[in-house]
Scaffold this active site. Structure first.
Site, PDB file in Angstrom:
ATOM      1  N   ASN A 110       0.219   9.653  -6.057  1.00  0.00           N
ATOM      2  CA  ASN A 110       1.619  10.035  -5.869  1.00  0.00           C
ATOM      3  C   ASN A 110       2.511   9.280  -6.847  1.00  0.00           C
ATOM      4  O   ASN A 110       2.252   8.137  -7.192  1.00  0.00           O
ATOM      5  CB  ASN A 110       2.051   9.821  -4.411  1.00  0.00           C
ATOM      6  CG  ASN A 110       2.693   8.465  -4.176  1.00  0.00           C
ATOM      7  OD1 ASN A 110       3.876   8.250  -4.473  1.00  0.00           O
ATOM      8  ND2 ASN A 110       1.905   7.522  -3.662  1.00  0.00           N
ATOM      9  N   THR A 176       8.854   3.120  -9.335  1.00  0.00           N
ATOM     10  CA  THR A 176      10.237   2.786  -9.690  1.00  0.00           C
ATOM     11  C   THR A 176      10.136   1.758 -10.813  1.00  0.00           C
ATOM     12  O   THR A 176       9.672   0.636 -10.576  1.00  0.00           O
ATOM     13  CB  THR A 176      10.985   2.211  -8.461  1.00  0.00           C
ATOM     14  OG1 THR A 176      11.077   3.232  -7.462  1.00  0.00           O
ATOM     15  CG2 THR A 176      12.387   1.751  -8.842  1.00  0.00           C
ATOM     16  N   ASN A 243      -0.388  -1.969  -1.719  1.00  0.00           N
ATOM     17  CA  ASN A 243       0.157  -0.657  -2.075  1.00  0.00           C
ATOM     18  C   ASN A 243      -0.886   0.137  -2.898  1.00  0.00           C
ATOM     19  O   ASN A 243      -2.038  -0.279  -3.008  1.00  0.00           O
ATOM     20  CB  ASN A 243       1.459  -0.865  -2.877  1.00  0.00           C
ATOM     21  CG  ASN A 243       2.504   0.196  -2.558  1.00  0.00           C
ATOM     22  OD1 ASN A 243       2.176   1.386  -2.559  1.00  0.00           O
ATOM     23  ND2 ASN A 243       3.717  -0.216  -2.289  1.00  0.00           N
TER      24      ASN A 243
END
Ligand SMILES: Cc1cc2nc3c(=O)[nH]c(=O)nc-3n(C[C@H](O)[C@H](O)[C@H](O)COP(=O)(O)O)c2cc1C
Length: 364
Positions: A110, A176, A243
């Site tokens: 993703n 980000t 993560n």
């Protein structure tokens, strides 16, 4: 009811474009009235950061980004739910397509980039469920264009403190630009100091929600030394490890899809993320608990993560490929492992393999 929901939604979701499938799953959970699950085996209960988790298995951040289905998640049998990542102001995230299934690898890539409805909308939903009980954490992140990212985390903690069972400060999303730089020594020290101060201000005299930091699995061990050093010195309440990864294990079968930019999750992440749990565990030396996440898709994988050093667990991608049954299957398997190992509780198994894992060759 869960079996029915699964049978209805899964074949459909596998055929759909992944982001539409996800929306369908959220809408399904909103509409289908789920009953409370049977009480968990008391030996599965985990005390951590002042909370008592009925079982160690939580739904990882990213599934319920906007706080729409926290109660439904708890009714699926999860011991806790983590809403978010939430950013202060609403933002659209990256252009689509930005979510890819690697079917043959049981993995997902993703690059959503913190699509968020923003703090106001999410806070309204969580405020409306106040008093319903259950452990619901809030995962917070900075807006992409923010001139002061630390101020974003501070603002979110101040506004969500009345409704968050705990906070996860997400500084490890690969989507980000520059966000992961907050994991570096001085920046991290400043971030943790200011977020803990915000939490203390927002809960004067009352129950202070624990603050955890979520790290990437791609850190060097030297960086991990620094991070754990700062986390211990500042007395953070816990860490979430880990993560998604920007690496691509060579064994991936879906080579074309694997070339998509973004964070990889699911089965191919398991070994790396579990290694990072073990590396973190040996450095933390019992100062605070860890939530282990990355590639859990079976009871055996869940128990391995606990033995690597995780007091609590989270999963996301496993659900996509294994369905909602995975939750009760893992809990049943964990109860079995406790029985076979003659433990009184899961807590006794936490970290028993950590040192041995850190001596293994680095996982590819
Ligand atoms: C589609 C998707 C969206 C995600 N969004 C977030 C997010 O917003 N915040 C976050 O901290 N982690 C996010 N994650 C990472 C997961 O919380 C988790 O750390 C990672 O997927 C590894 O667990 P898994 O292999 O069980 O999926 C996301 C993962 C996926 C697959």
């Amino acid at each position: 009811m869960i079996g029915l929901l699964d049978r209805l939604v899964r074949p459909l979701t596998r055929a759909l474009e992944p982001e539409r499938a996800h929306r369908l799953a959220i809408n399904g959970l909103k509409m289908v009235p789920l009953r409370h699950p049977p009480a968990d085996d008391p030996r599965l209960a985990v005390p951590a950061f002042g909370l008592t988790f009925p079982n160690p298995l939580g739904l990882a951040a990213g599934f319920d980004k906007h706080g729409e289905v926290a109660d439904a998640i708890l009714r699926l049998g999860f011991g806790f739910a983590e809403v978010g990542t939430v950013t202060p102001r609403a933002q659209a995230g990256n252009p689509r397509p930005r979510l890819f299934r690697l079917e043959d690898d049981e993995a997902v890539i993703n690059r959503l980039g913190f699509n968020s409805e923003g703090s106001e909308a999410v806070l309204a939903r969580l405020s409306a469920r106040r008093g319903r009980g259950g452990i619901v954490g809030v995962n917070v992140g900075a807006n992409r264009e923010s001139p002061d990212r630390v101020a974003d985390y501070v603002a979110l903690i101040e506004s969500f403190a009345p409704v968050a069972s705990y906070f996860t400060v997400n500084i490890s999303s690969p989507n980000t630009p520059g966000l992961r730089d907050l994991q570096q020594g001085k920046a991290l020290d400043d971030l943790i100091a200011r977020t803990l101060a915000a939490r203390d201000r927002a809960a004067p005299g009352g129950v202070k929600p624990p603050v955890l930091v979520k790290i990437a699995p791609d850190l060097s061990l030297a960086d991990l030394d620094d991070i754990v050093g700062v986390a211990r010195a500042r007395r953070i309440d816990g860490m979430v490890v880990a993560n998604t990864t920007v690496t691509r294990p060579p064994a991936l079968r879906e080579r074309a899809r694997a070339a998509e930019q973004g964070g990889l999750s699911g089965r191919p992440l398991f070994r790396l993320a579990t290694r990072m749990v073990a590396e973190t565990f040996v450095r933390v030396e019992g100062q605070f608990p860890l939530i282990g996440v990355g590639g859990i898709d079976s009871g055996a994988a869940a128990f391995a993560k606990i033995k690597a050093g995780a007091s609590l667990l989270q999963l996301y991608t496993g659900l996509v490929f294994r369905g909602l049954r995975l939750v009760s299957d893992i809990k049943a398997d964990l109860a079995n492992f406790i029985r076979l190992g003659r433990y009184d509780s899961l807590t006794q198994a936490v970290g028993i393999d950590a040192a041995a894992i850190t001596a293994e060759p680095w996982p590819e």
